[in-house]
Design an enzyme around this catalytic site. Structure first.
Site, PDB file in Angstrom:
ATOM      1  N   HIS A 117       0.818  -1.219   0.000  1.00 45.68           N
ATOM      2  CA  HIS A 117       0.000   0.000   0.000  1.00 45.68           C
ATOM      3  C   HIS A 117       0.853   1.272   0.000  1.00 45.68           C
ATOM      4  O   HIS A 117       0.369   2.331   0.410  1.00 45.68           O
ATOM      5  CB  HIS A 117      -0.968  -0.012   1.189  1.00 45.68           C
ATOM      6  N   CYS A 145       5.432  20.160  -5.236  1.00 43.33           N
ATOM      7  CA  CYS A 145       6.432  19.538  -6.106  1.00 43.33           C
ATOM      8  C   CYS A 145       7.601  20.467  -6.404  1.00 43.33           C
ATOM      9  O   CYS A 145       7.400  21.627  -6.763  1.00 43.33           O
ATOM     10  CB  CYS A 145       5.736  19.151  -7.416  1.00 43.33           C
ATOM     11  N   GLY A 185      -1.145  -9.729  12.223  1.00 45.91           N
ATOM     12  CA  GLY A 185      -1.796  -8.474  12.591  1.00 45.91           C
ATOM     13  C   GLY A 185      -2.585  -7.806  11.492  1.00 45.91           C
ATOM     14  O   GLY A 185      -2.548  -6.587  11.363  1.00 45.91           O
ATOM     15  N   ASN A 211      -2.654 -13.101  15.610  1.00 47.10           N
ATOM     16  CA  ASN A 211      -3.568 -11.975  15.804  1.00 47.10           C
ATOM     17  C   ASN A 211      -4.089 -12.014  17.240  1.00 47.10           C
ATOM     18  O   ASN A 211      -4.080 -13.058  17.893  1.00 47.10           O
ATOM     19  CB  ASN A 211      -4.739 -12.066  14.803  1.00 47.10           C
ATOM     20  N   GLU A 213      -7.156 -11.525  17.930  1.00 45.60           N
ATOM     21  CA  GLU A 213      -8.447 -12.216  17.819  1.00 45.60           C
ATOM     22  C   GLU A 213      -8.594 -12.785  16.428  1.00 45.60           C
ATOM     23  O   GLU A 213      -7.876 -12.371  15.509  1.00 45.60           O
ATOM     24  CB  GLU A 213      -9.588 -11.237  18.113  1.00 45.60           C
TER      25      GLU A 213
HETATM   26  C1  BJW Z   1      -3.074  -7.311  16.373  1.00 42.43           C
HETATM   27  C2  BJW Z   1      -2.474  -6.558  17.369  1.00 42.43           C
HETATM   28  C3  BJW Z   1      -1.285  -7.066  17.949  1.00 42.43           C
HETATM   29  C4  BJW Z   1      -4.224  -5.504  16.704  1.00 42.43           C
HETATM   30  N1  BJW Z   1      -0.790  -8.236  17.515  1.00 42.43           N
HETATM   31  N2  BJW Z   1      -2.576  -8.460  15.959  1.00 42.43           N
HETATM   32  C5  BJW Z   1     -13.178  -7.539  -3.221  1.00 42.43           C
HETATM   33  C6  BJW Z   1     -14.262  -7.597  -2.388  1.00 42.43           C
HETATM   34  C7  BJW Z   1     -14.765  -6.437  -1.782  1.00 42.43           C
HETATM   35  C8  BJW Z   1     -14.176  -5.200  -2.003  1.00 42.43           C
HETATM   36  C9  BJW Z   1     -13.086  -5.138  -2.834  1.00 42.43           C
HETATM   37  C10 BJW Z   1     -12.607  -6.293  -3.443  1.00 42.43           C
HETATM   38  N3  BJW Z   1     -11.531  -5.942  -4.182  1.00 42.43           N
HETATM   39  C11 BJW Z   1     -11.331  -4.613  -4.062  1.00 42.43           C
HETATM   40  C12 BJW Z   1     -12.272  -4.088  -3.245  1.00 42.43           C
HETATM   41  C13 BJW Z   1     -12.403  -2.654  -2.850  1.00 42.43           C
HETATM   42  C14 BJW Z   1     -11.424  -2.233  -1.780  1.00 42.43           C
HETATM   43  C15 BJW Z   1     -11.645  -3.082  -0.526  1.00 42.43           C
HETATM   44  O1  BJW Z   1     -10.915  -3.985  -0.222  1.00 42.43           O
HETATM   45  N4  BJW Z   1     -12.658  -2.731   0.256  1.00 42.43           N
HETATM   46  C16 BJW Z   1     -12.934  -3.420   1.506  1.00 42.43           C
HETATM   47  C17 BJW Z   1     -13.194  -2.402   2.598  1.00 42.43           C
HETATM   48  C18 BJW Z   1     -14.069  -4.385   1.311  1.00 42.43           C
HETATM   49  N5  BJW Z   1     -10.046  -2.342  -2.226  1.00 42.43           N
HETATM   50  C19 BJW Z   1      -9.456  -1.390  -2.910  1.00 42.43           C
HETATM   51  O2  BJW Z   1     -10.044  -0.358  -3.214  1.00 42.43           O
HETATM   52  C20 BJW Z   1      -8.017  -1.615  -3.336  1.00 42.43           C
HETATM   53  N6  BJW Z   1      -7.869  -1.259  -4.697  1.00 42.43           N
HETATM   54  C21 BJW Z   1      -8.495  -1.910  -5.689  1.00 42.43           C
HETATM   55  O3  BJW Z   1      -9.141  -2.910  -5.495  1.00 42.43           O
HETATM   56  O4  BJW Z   1      -8.308  -1.345  -6.894  1.00 42.43           O
HETATM   57  C22 BJW Z   1      -9.006  -1.864  -8.023  1.00 42.43           C
HETATM   58  C23 BJW Z   1      -8.402  -1.178  -9.196  1.00 42.43           C
HETATM   59  C24 BJW Z   1      -7.734  -1.919 -10.118  1.00 42.43           C
HETATM   60  C25 BJW Z   1      -7.128  -1.285 -11.196  1.00 42.43           C
HETATM   61  C26 BJW Z   1      -7.207   0.097 -11.295  1.00 42.43           C
HETATM   62  C27 BJW Z   1      -7.867   0.839 -10.354  1.00 42.43           C
HETATM   63  C28 BJW Z   1      -8.459   0.202  -9.285  1.00 42.43           C
HETATM   64  C29 BJW Z   1      -7.042  -0.685  -2.597  1.00 42.43           C
HETATM   65  C30 BJW Z   1      -7.075  -0.869  -1.127  1.00 42.43           C
HETATM   66  C31 BJW Z   1      -6.172   0.193  -0.460  1.00 42.43           C
HETATM   67  C32 BJW Z   1      -6.242   0.161   1.056  1.00 42.43           C
HETATM   68  N7  BJW Z   1      -5.588   1.290   1.587  1.00 42.43           N
HETATM   69  C33 BJW Z   1      -5.409   1.437   3.035  1.00 42.43           C
HETATM   70  C34 BJW Z   1      -4.781   2.832   3.299  1.00 42.43           C
HETATM   71  C35 BJW Z   1      -3.304   2.821   2.937  1.00 42.43           C
HETATM   72  C36 BJW Z   1      -2.656   4.112   3.237  1.00 42.43           C
HETATM   73  C37 BJW Z   1      -2.655   4.446   4.714  1.00 42.43           C
HETATM   74  O5  BJW Z   1      -2.085   3.728   5.546  1.00 42.43           O
HETATM   75  O6  BJW Z   1      -3.241   5.484   5.044  1.00 42.43           O
HETATM   76  O7  BJW Z   1      -4.588   0.407   3.534  1.00 42.43           O
HETATM   77  S1  BJW Z   1      -6.916   1.248   3.946  1.00 42.43           S
HETATM   78  C38 BJW Z   1      -6.164   0.399   5.325  1.00 42.43           C
HETATM   79  O8  BJW Z   1      -6.596  -0.974   5.399  1.00 42.43           O
HETATM   80  C39 BJW Z   1      -4.680   0.341   4.985  1.00 42.43           C
HETATM   81  C40 BJW Z   1      -4.307  -0.998   5.502  1.00 42.43           C
HETATM   82  O9  BJW Z   1      -3.080  -1.418   4.916  1.00 42.43           O
HETATM   83  C41 BJW Z   1      -5.481  -1.827   5.131  1.00 42.43           C
HETATM   84  C42 BJW Z   1      -5.579  -3.128   5.894  1.00 42.43           C
HETATM   85  O10 BJW Z   1      -5.763  -2.911   7.241  1.00 42.43           O
HETATM   86  P1  BJW Z   1      -5.151  -3.912   8.321  1.00 42.43           P
HETATM   87  O11 BJW Z   1      -3.675  -3.869   8.243  1.00 42.43           O
HETATM   88  O12 BJW Z   1      -5.771  -5.239   8.184  1.00 42.43           O
HETATM   89  O13 BJW Z   1      -5.543  -3.184   9.671  1.00 42.43           O
HETATM   90  P2  BJW Z   1      -6.871  -3.295  10.588  1.00 42.43           P
HETATM   91  O14 BJW Z   1      -6.833  -2.137  11.505  1.00 42.43           O
HETATM   92  O15 BJW Z   1      -8.077  -3.455   9.769  1.00 42.43           O
HETATM   93  O16 BJW Z   1      -6.679  -4.642  11.408  1.00 42.43           O
HETATM   94  C43 BJW Z   1      -5.676  -4.757  12.400  1.00 42.43           C
HETATM   95  C44 BJW Z   1      -5.637  -6.200  12.865  1.00 42.43           C
HETATM   96  O17 BJW Z   1      -4.560  -6.342  13.770  1.00 42.43           O
HETATM   97  C45 BJW Z   1      -6.905  -6.643  13.592  1.00 42.43           C
HETATM   98  O18 BJW Z   1      -7.277  -7.933  13.120  1.00 42.43           O
HETATM   99  C46 BJW Z   1      -6.459  -6.726  15.062  1.00 42.43           C
HETATM  100  O19 BJW Z   1      -7.130  -7.744  15.797  1.00 42.43           O
HETATM  101  C47 BJW Z   1      -5.001  -7.058  14.916  1.00 42.43           C
HETATM  102  N8  BJW Z   1      -4.121  -6.620  16.031  1.00 42.43           N
HETATM  103  N9  BJW Z   1      -3.157  -5.431  17.650  1.00 42.43           N
HETATM  104  C48 BJW Z   1      -1.398  -8.918  16.590  1.00 42.43           C
HETATM  105  N10 BJW Z   1      -0.583  -6.398  19.011  1.00 42.43           N
HETATM  106 ZN    ZN Z   2       5.126  18.053 -10.265  1.00 43.75          ZN
END
Ligand code: BJW
Ligand code: ZN
Length: 238
Positions: A117, A145, A185, A211, A213
């Site tokens: 990401h 820029c 995580g 994780n 949970e």
């Molecule tokens: C612990 C802990 C400890 C806590 N020890 N564990 C298929 C189905 C449905 C929807 C879609 C699909 N395909 C695509 C989509 C749409 C969309 C999507 O996925 N939507 C969902 C909400 C359903 N996806 C997209 O839009 C993606 N792009 C795309 O599909 O493009 C298509 C395309 C193709 C060609 C041209 C144009 C377009 C892009 C997704 C981008 C996500 N971006 C973010 C922001 C990044 C920048 C930033 O950081 O600001 O990425 S959103 C956010 O979520 C971030 C993260 O990387 C990502 C994942 O989150 P993560 O890491 O799982 O965190 P949490 O907080 O959700 O979970 C934390 C976990 O840790 C929990 O389970 C806790 O229990 C655990 N935990 N403490 C161990 N100590």
């Molecule tokens: Zn520029």
């Protein structure tokens, strides 16, 4: 197999691929996306801030969120979970695919890291596409820029945006062709990153989920290890 048996089976030839998410940096004090713990930003869902539409509608707000996170990351450091993966890389053939933008895996010393990401430490010009490193925190104002003066955005992947094809290809190849796949995580709720777990299973890898949970991908894992990754990952290092 239990964790101890997996640990004993690891050799320098064992291909390990790691998919990390926000939970691996939680022990460094970096809030996860879906915990709702942080009062300052808990009123927003990631889908409301991490989009190009939000950035265009309220550039100041979105940059304020990113700059706040940049400061938190800069003021803290990688934790025992990141360091355990550095140690594991020395004992195996290891690749990390991280959804995190904090740079902590590289800061800890991991060498093969695919930033699925993007990175919070890079900015990209909206007008000419020029991308550069920007480490200053806090930012003195909205960044512009140095080539054309255009407004810059964080070089991260927002909802609705595609993953860099090279990173996507390398990540899916590493998931499909490994012996052991570690999910660390992540809620497994964001795609296509969550599909890496399916790719690993289809490729025949053993999957271990670390994780606090059970998550949306835990049912795919051969072993679920409950607890903070900062406490549990070290038990896998030979
Ligand atoms: C612990 C802990 C400890 C806590 N020890 N564990 C298929 C189905 C449905 C929807 C879609 C699909 N395909 C695509 C989509 C749409 C969309 C999507 O996925 N939507 C969902 C909400 C359903 N996806 C997209 O839009 C993606 N792009 C795309 O599909 O493009 C298509 C395309 C193709 C060609 C041209 C144009 C377009 C892009 C997704 C981008 C996500 N971006 C973010 C922001 C990044 C920048 C930033 O950081 O600001 O990425 S959103 C956010 O979520 C971030 C993260 O990387 C990502 C994942 O989150 P993560 O890491 O799982 O965190 P949490 O907080 O959700 O979970 C934390 C976990 O840790 C929990 O389970 C806790 O229990 C655990 N935990 N403490 C161990 N100590
Ligand atoms: Zn520029």
């Amino acid at each position: 197999m239990n964790l101890e048996e997996y640990r004993q089976a690891i050799t320098p030839h064992t291909k390990i691929t790691v998919l990390s998410g926000a939970g691996i940096s939680a022990a460094s004090g970096i809030p996860t996306f879906r915990s709702g713990e942080d009062a300052l930003w808990s009123q927003y869902r990631p889908e409301e801030l991490a989009t190009a539409r939000a950035f265009m509608a309220d550039t100041e707000l979105v940059w304020k969120w990113y700059d706040w996170r940049r400061q938190l990351i800069a003021q803290s450091e990688p934790n025992a979970a990141h360091h355990a993966l550095v140690d594991l890389e020395k004992k195996s053939d290891l690749v990390i695919v991280t959804q995190n933008v904090d740079g902590y895996h590289q800061q800890a010393g991991s060498t093969t890291v695919h930033e699925f990401h993007g990175s919070i430490w890079r900015v990209r010009c909206l007008d000419c596409g020029y991308e550069r490193y920007e480490r200053q925190t806090p930012l003195p104002g909205l960044p512009h820029c140095e080539k054309c003066g255009g407004l810059e955005r964080p070089a991260v992947v927002w909802f609705g945006e595609g993953i860099d094809p090279k990173i996507m290809g390398a990540s899916f190849a590493a998931a499909a062709d490994c012996d052991l796949f570690l999910v660390v995580g992540t809620a497994g709720a964001v795609y296509p990153a969550a599909s890496l777990v399916d790719a690993a299973v289809n490729g025949g890898a053993q999957v271990i989920d670390f994780n606090l949970e059970r998550s949306e991908v835990s049912h795919l894992a051969h072993l679920f290890v409950a607890g903070s990754a900062a406490d549990t990952l070290v038990d896998l290092v030979p």
